[in-house]
Design an enzyme around this catalytic site. Structure first.
Site, PDB file in Angstrom:
ATOM      1  N   LYS A  22     -19.170 -10.535  -0.435  1.00  0.00           N
ATOM      2  CA  LYS A  22     -19.926  -9.277  -0.336  1.00  0.00           C
ATOM      3  C   LYS A  22     -19.553  -8.350  -1.485  1.00  0.00           C
ATOM      4  O   LYS A  22     -20.417  -7.810  -2.179  1.00  0.00           O
ATOM      5  CB  LYS A  22     -19.602  -8.594   1.009  1.00  0.00           C
ATOM      6  CG  LYS A  22     -20.025  -7.133   1.073  1.00  0.00           C
ATOM      7  CD  LYS A  22     -19.709  -6.514   2.414  1.00  0.00           C
ATOM      8  CE  LYS A  22     -18.358  -5.842   2.510  1.00  0.00           C
ATOM      9  NZ  LYS A  22     -18.225  -4.549   1.836  1.00  0.00           N
ATOM     10  N   ASN A  23     -18.244  -8.150  -1.674  1.00  0.00           N
ATOM     11  CA  ASN A  23     -17.820  -7.149  -2.660  1.00  0.00           C
ATOM     12  C   ASN A  23     -18.121  -7.568  -4.092  1.00  0.00           C
ATOM     13  O   ASN A  23     -18.304  -6.706  -4.956  1.00  0.00           O
ATOM     14  CB  ASN A  23     -16.328  -6.835  -2.495  1.00  0.00           C
ATOM     15  CG  ASN A  23     -16.069  -6.009  -1.243  1.00  0.00           C
ATOM     16  OD1 ASN A  23     -17.013  -5.524  -0.612  1.00  0.00           O
ATOM     17  ND2 ASN A  23     -14.806  -5.855  -0.865  1.00  0.00           N
ATOM     18  N   ARG A  94     -20.499   2.963   0.398  1.00  0.00           N
ATOM     19  CA  ARG A  94     -19.781   3.483  -0.766  1.00  0.00           C
ATOM     20  C   ARG A  94     -20.101   2.723  -2.058  1.00  0.00           C
ATOM     21  O   ARG A  94     -20.177   3.327  -3.133  1.00  0.00           O
ATOM     22  CB  ARG A  94     -18.273   3.434  -0.480  1.00  0.00           C
ATOM     23  CG  ARG A  94     -17.454   3.906  -1.663  1.00  0.00           C
ATOM     24  CD  ARG A  94     -16.009   4.106  -1.321  1.00  0.00           C
ATOM     25  NE  ARG A  94     -15.215   4.246  -2.524  1.00  0.00           N
ATOM     26  CZ  ARG A  94     -15.001   5.381  -3.166  1.00  0.00           C
ATOM     27  NH1 ARG A  94     -15.510   6.501  -2.720  1.00  0.00           N
ATOM     28  NH2 ARG A  94     -14.266   5.409  -4.262  1.00  0.00           N
ATOM     29  N   ARG A 123     -11.300   8.437  -0.082  1.00  0.00           N
ATOM     30  CA  ARG A 123     -12.033   7.636  -1.059  1.00  0.00           C
ATOM     31  C   ARG A 123     -12.845   8.483  -2.047  1.00  0.00           C
ATOM     32  O   ARG A 123     -14.062   8.406  -2.096  1.00  0.00           O
ATOM     33  CB  ARG A 123     -12.935   6.627  -0.349  1.00  0.00           C
ATOM     34  CG  ARG A 123     -12.164   5.729   0.573  1.00  0.00           C
ATOM     35  CD  ARG A 123     -13.047   4.728   1.244  1.00  0.00           C
ATOM     36  NE  ARG A 123     -13.121   3.482   0.498  1.00  0.00           N
ATOM     37  CZ  ARG A 123     -13.834   2.430   0.888  1.00  0.00           C
ATOM     38  NH1 ARG A 123     -14.551   2.488   1.983  1.00  0.00           N
ATOM     39  NH2 ARG A 123     -13.849   1.333   0.185  1.00  0.00           N
ATOM     40  N   PRO A 124     -12.176   9.282  -2.822  1.00  0.00           N
ATOM     41  CA  PRO A 124     -12.883  10.111  -3.799  1.00  0.00           C
ATOM     42  C   PRO A 124     -13.418   9.275  -4.958  1.00  0.00           C
ATOM     43  O   PRO A 124     -13.210   8.066  -5.008  1.00  0.00           O
ATOM     44  CB  PRO A 124     -11.808  11.066  -4.290  1.00  0.00           C
ATOM     45  CG  PRO A 124     -10.526  10.337  -4.096  1.00  0.00           C
ATOM     46  CD  PRO A 124     -10.722   9.422  -2.923  1.00  0.00           C
ATOM     47  N   ASP A 126     -12.910  10.364  -8.338  1.00  0.00           N
ATOM     48  CA  ASP A 126     -12.384  10.951  -9.571  1.00  0.00           C
ATOM     49  C   ASP A 126     -12.116   9.918 -10.672  1.00  0.00           C
ATOM     50  O   ASP A 126     -12.327  10.179 -11.850  1.00  0.00           O
ATOM     51  CB  ASP A 126     -11.109  11.766  -9.270  1.00  0.00           C
ATOM     52  CG  ASP A 126     -10.007  10.923  -8.659  1.00  0.00           C
ATOM     53  OD1 ASP A 126     -10.322  10.160  -7.711  1.00  0.00           O
ATOM     54  OD2 ASP A 126      -8.855  10.995  -9.106  1.00  0.00           O
ATOM     55  N   ILE A 331      -3.070   1.334   0.576  1.00  0.00           N
ATOM     56  CA  ILE A 331      -4.300   1.577  -0.198  1.00  0.00           C
ATOM     57  C   ILE A 331      -5.103   2.738   0.394  1.00  0.00           C
ATOM     58  O   ILE A 331      -5.548   3.622  -0.319  1.00  0.00           O
ATOM     59  CB  ILE A 331      -5.176   0.302  -0.275  1.00  0.00           C
ATOM     60  CG1 ILE A 331      -4.361  -0.901  -0.746  1.00  0.00           C
ATOM     61  CG2 ILE A 331      -6.411   0.532  -1.166  1.00  0.00           C
ATOM     62  CD1 ILE A 331      -3.891  -0.851  -2.183  1.00  0.00           C
ATOM     63  N   ARG A 401     -22.435  -5.589   8.442  1.00  0.00           N
ATOM     64  CA  ARG A 401     -22.354  -5.181   7.041  1.00  0.00           C
ATOM     65  C   ARG A 401     -21.583  -6.221   6.231  1.00  0.00           C
ATOM     66  O   ARG A 401     -21.819  -6.359   5.035  1.00  0.00           O
ATOM     67  CB  ARG A 401     -21.623  -3.835   6.918  1.00  0.00           C
ATOM     68  CG  ARG A 401     -22.404  -2.652   7.454  1.00  0.00           C
ATOM     69  CD  ARG A 401     -21.669  -1.365   7.150  1.00  0.00           C
ATOM     70  NE  ARG A 401     -21.111  -1.428   5.816  1.00  0.00           N
ATOM     71  CZ  ARG A 401     -19.973  -0.868   5.432  1.00  0.00           C
ATOM     72  NH1 ARG A 401     -19.269  -0.158   6.287  1.00  0.00           N
ATOM     73  NH2 ARG A 401     -19.527  -0.967   4.201  1.00  0.00           N
TER      74      ARG A 401
HETATM   75  C1  UD1 Z   1     -13.138  -1.913  -2.853  1.00  0.00           C
HETATM   76  C2  UD1 Z   1     -13.726  -2.791  -1.781  1.00  0.00           C
HETATM   77  C3  UD1 Z   1     -13.076  -2.481  -0.436  1.00  0.00           C
HETATM   78  C4  UD1 Z   1     -11.552  -2.595  -0.546  1.00  0.00           C
HETATM   79  C5  UD1 Z   1     -11.022  -1.750  -1.698  1.00  0.00           C
HETATM   80  C6  UD1 Z   1      -9.548  -1.943  -1.936  1.00  0.00           C
HETATM   81  C7  UD1 Z   1     -15.972  -3.083  -2.627  1.00  0.00           C
HETATM   82  C8  UD1 Z   1     -17.429  -2.841  -2.442  1.00  0.00           C
HETATM   83  N1  UD1 Z   1     -15.151  -2.557  -1.713  1.00  0.00           N
HETATM   84  O1  UD1 Z   1     -13.472  -0.571  -2.496  1.00  0.00           O
HETATM   85  O2  UD1 Z   1     -13.567  -3.434   0.516  1.00  0.00           O
HETATM   86  O3  UD1 Z   1     -10.967  -2.148   0.670  1.00  0.00           O
HETATM   87  O4  UD1 Z   1     -11.715  -2.089  -2.917  1.00  0.00           O
HETATM   88  O5  UD1 Z   1      -9.250  -3.263  -2.157  1.00  0.00           O
HETATM   89  O6  UD1 Z   1     -15.565  -3.780  -3.530  1.00  0.00           O
HETATM   90  N2  UD1 Z   1      -9.550   6.063  -5.253  1.00  0.00           N
HETATM   91  C9  UD1 Z   1      -9.371   7.299  -5.792  1.00  0.00           C
HETATM   92  N3  UD1 Z   1     -10.294   7.763  -6.703  1.00  0.00           N
HETATM   93  C10 UD1 Z   1     -11.350   6.999  -7.093  1.00  0.00           C
HETATM   94  C11 UD1 Z   1     -11.513   5.719  -6.542  1.00  0.00           C
HETATM   95  C12 UD1 Z   1     -10.595   5.279  -5.621  1.00  0.00           C
HETATM   96  O7  UD1 Z   1      -8.432   8.020  -5.461  1.00  0.00           O
HETATM   97  O8  UD1 Z   1     -12.144   7.459  -7.926  1.00  0.00           O
HETATM   98  C13 UD1 Z   1      -8.572   5.578  -4.263  1.00  0.00           C
HETATM   99  C14 UD1 Z   1      -9.220   5.280  -2.914  1.00  0.00           C
HETATM  100  O9  UD1 Z   1      -9.267   6.448  -2.125  1.00  0.00           O
HETATM  101  C15 UD1 Z   1      -8.283   4.255  -2.349  1.00  0.00           C
HETATM  102  C16 UD1 Z   1      -7.815   3.468  -3.572  1.00  0.00           C
HETATM  103  O10 UD1 Z   1      -8.103   4.311  -4.693  1.00  0.00           O
HETATM  104  O11 UD1 Z   1      -7.181   4.883  -1.753  1.00  0.00           O
HETATM  105  C17 UD1 Z   1      -8.475   2.133  -3.788  1.00  0.00           C
HETATM  106  O12 UD1 Z   1      -9.870   2.309  -3.822  1.00  0.00           O
HETATM  107  P1  UD1 Z   1     -10.833   1.363  -4.661  1.00  0.00           P
HETATM  108  O13 UD1 Z   1     -10.060   0.223  -5.241  1.00  0.00           O
HETATM  109  O14 UD1 Z   1     -11.641   2.202  -5.578  1.00  0.00           O
HETATM  110  O15 UD1 Z   1     -11.771   0.818  -3.510  1.00  0.00           O
HETATM  111  P2  UD1 Z   1     -13.320   0.613  -3.544  1.00  0.00           P
HETATM  112  O16 UD1 Z   1     -13.752   0.112  -4.895  1.00  0.00           O
HETATM  113  O17 UD1 Z   1     -14.009   1.766  -2.960  1.00  0.00           O
END
Ligand code: UD1
Length: 422
Positions: A22-23, A94, A123-124, A126, A331, A401
């Protein structure tokens, strides 16, 4: 809303085919926006999240057709592209934010609603924003939408270091950088297999990318990308989830398409807990070594560490282990919502911040429980399969999903599971 009824009925045996990730698919689909030529994705999973991404891309002017019952996705973005990703679609998931980088690269501007998704933390965005700003984008938040514009109409390559190895930010920046002028280097990039899969597909489309799978990815911008056909990598989270079925219930199950390198850290913990995992020609074979599951400590980490997306399911297993396990969630800050539901089934769990202490019990008991997010839903099904009596999991829309034909796959190994239509 549908519910799922599960009855614990002993060992599980058989074969389960594992779908495409999926991801990975959710990141590969928006790559169509980077090219005017067709992109064909094979081994696509049939999930509601994929339908949401289809709807989003169509709303942007792309063509997306599901062939072979949805296992093949034919995408094309030849026509004029609309650069506004609407809240009504984006809020559902997201991963919708993954259209931001490609839109910005192709159109020079994009307006994308801030996303929704599983309620597992803040999950921001930034990291996505800072990365795209480093490539020369000006980004403003107005009325819940990110308004992004490439200075001078075109992105420019840059060196950057991510504060955290975010999967989505790495994907967005990598896609945007393929069409930027000059060289981009992403330091502290995420190393997940889904990133590698995306890089491989982009390379087939003509992108110049190096270093995917390591924490330094280098992208040399090109003027245009072409078409490609690409097979979506195996879903390591679906794989890990079904690996837990024989672990928690006993029996032996072969997971077709599974590869050890996708789940190495997870398989190592299973081994310590008393579960054997071996690689076969067709996939991975999993069975309980005999005796009761042993307690193990687990800390979630970015790949190649133990995946956060398997933490809830692993907790279900450890609820039945001999001894006390400590699970640390590194995470996401709010990812133990399954714990109170597991308590209803007789589990002994204490949560303090990002740490859950699980004291194993001999037997879980069936109960009515509620799914709170995608991975929590399936952890409750696993717990139900190991419990005495009946478990009814409500709010299972989360499950659809991320898990295709979930009842059919569990039934294929002898599980008693049925959907109760609302
Ligand atoms: C992806 C996966 C999700 C998985 C996650 C971590 C997809 C569609 N989803 O989500 O299933 O649980 O990786 O392996 O691929 N963060 C920030 N700022 C940002 C982006 C992220 O602070 O701009 C933080 C998030 O809040 C979180 C951490 O970074 O605590 C990891 O998030 P991220 O790796 O970005 O996860 P996703 O890509 O949303």
């Amino acid at each position: 809303m549908d519910s799922i009824l599960v009855k614990g009925n002993g060992a599980l045996n058989g074969v389960i085919p594992i779908a495409g990730a999926k991801n990975a698919c959710l990141a590969l689909m928006p790559a169509t926006l980077l090219s005017e030529e067709p992109l064909t994705l094979t081994n696509a999973p049939r999930l509601s999240d994929i339908a949401t991404m289809t709807q989003l891309l169509q709303s942007l002017g792309a063509e997306v057709a599901g062939l072979q019952e949805g296992k093949v996705l034919a995408l094309s973005s030849l026509g004029p592209i609309n650069h506004v990703a609407d809240y009504e679609i984006v809020r559902k998931m997201r991963a919708s934010n993954l259209v931001l980088g490609p839109l910005l690269a192709r159109e020079g501007h994009a307006v994308v609603s801030l996303p929704g998704g599983c309620a597992i933390g803040a999950r921001p965005m930034d990291l996505h924003i800072h990365g795209l700003e480093a490539l020369g984008a000006e980004i403003e938040l107005k009325d819940g939408y990110l308004h992004a514009k490439a200075k001078g109409g075109k992105l420019r390559g840059a060196q950057m270091t991510l504060r955290m190895a975010s999967v989505g930010a790495t994907e967005n920046i990598m896609m945007a950088a393929t069409l930027a002028k000059g060289t981009t280097v992403i330091n502290n990039a995420a190393r997940e297999p889904e990133i590698v899969d995306l890089a491989q597909c982009l390379r087939k489309m003509g992108a110049q990318i190096d270093g995917e799978g390591s924490s330094r990815i280098e992208i040399q911008g090109v003027d245009r990308l072409g078409g490609a056909t690409h097979q979506v990598v195996t879903d390591r989270i679906e794989l890990g989830t079904y690996m837990l079925a024989p672990a928690i219930c006993g029996g032996e199950v072969e997971l077709l398409g599974g590869r050890m390198h996708l789940v190495a850290a997870f398989a190592e913990k299973l081994d310590q807990a008393g579960v054997s995992v071996t690689e076969t020609e067709a996939g991975l074979k999993v069975s309980r070594k005999g005796g009761r599951i042993r307690a193990v400590d687990v800390t979630t980490e970015p790949f190649p560490g133990f995946p956060t997306d398997l933490q809830a399911q692993m907790m279900a297993l450890l609820c039945t282990a001999e001894g006390t396990s400590v699970l640390e969630e590194k995470i996401f800050e709010n990812r133990f919502m399954h714990a109170p539901e597991l308590l209803r089934m007789g589990a002994q769990i204490e949560v303090h911040g990002g740490t859950a202490t699980v004291k194993g019990v001999e037997k879980l008991r069936g109960a009515r429980v509620m799914a709170t997010d995608l991975r929590a839903s399936v952890s409750l099904i696993l717990a139900g399969l190991a419990a005495e009596g009946e478990t009814v999991v409500s709010r299972v829309y989360h499950l659809d999903r991320g898990y295709e034909r979930v009842e059919e796959k569990f039934r294929g190994i002898g599980a008693h599971i049925e959907r109760i239509k609302a």
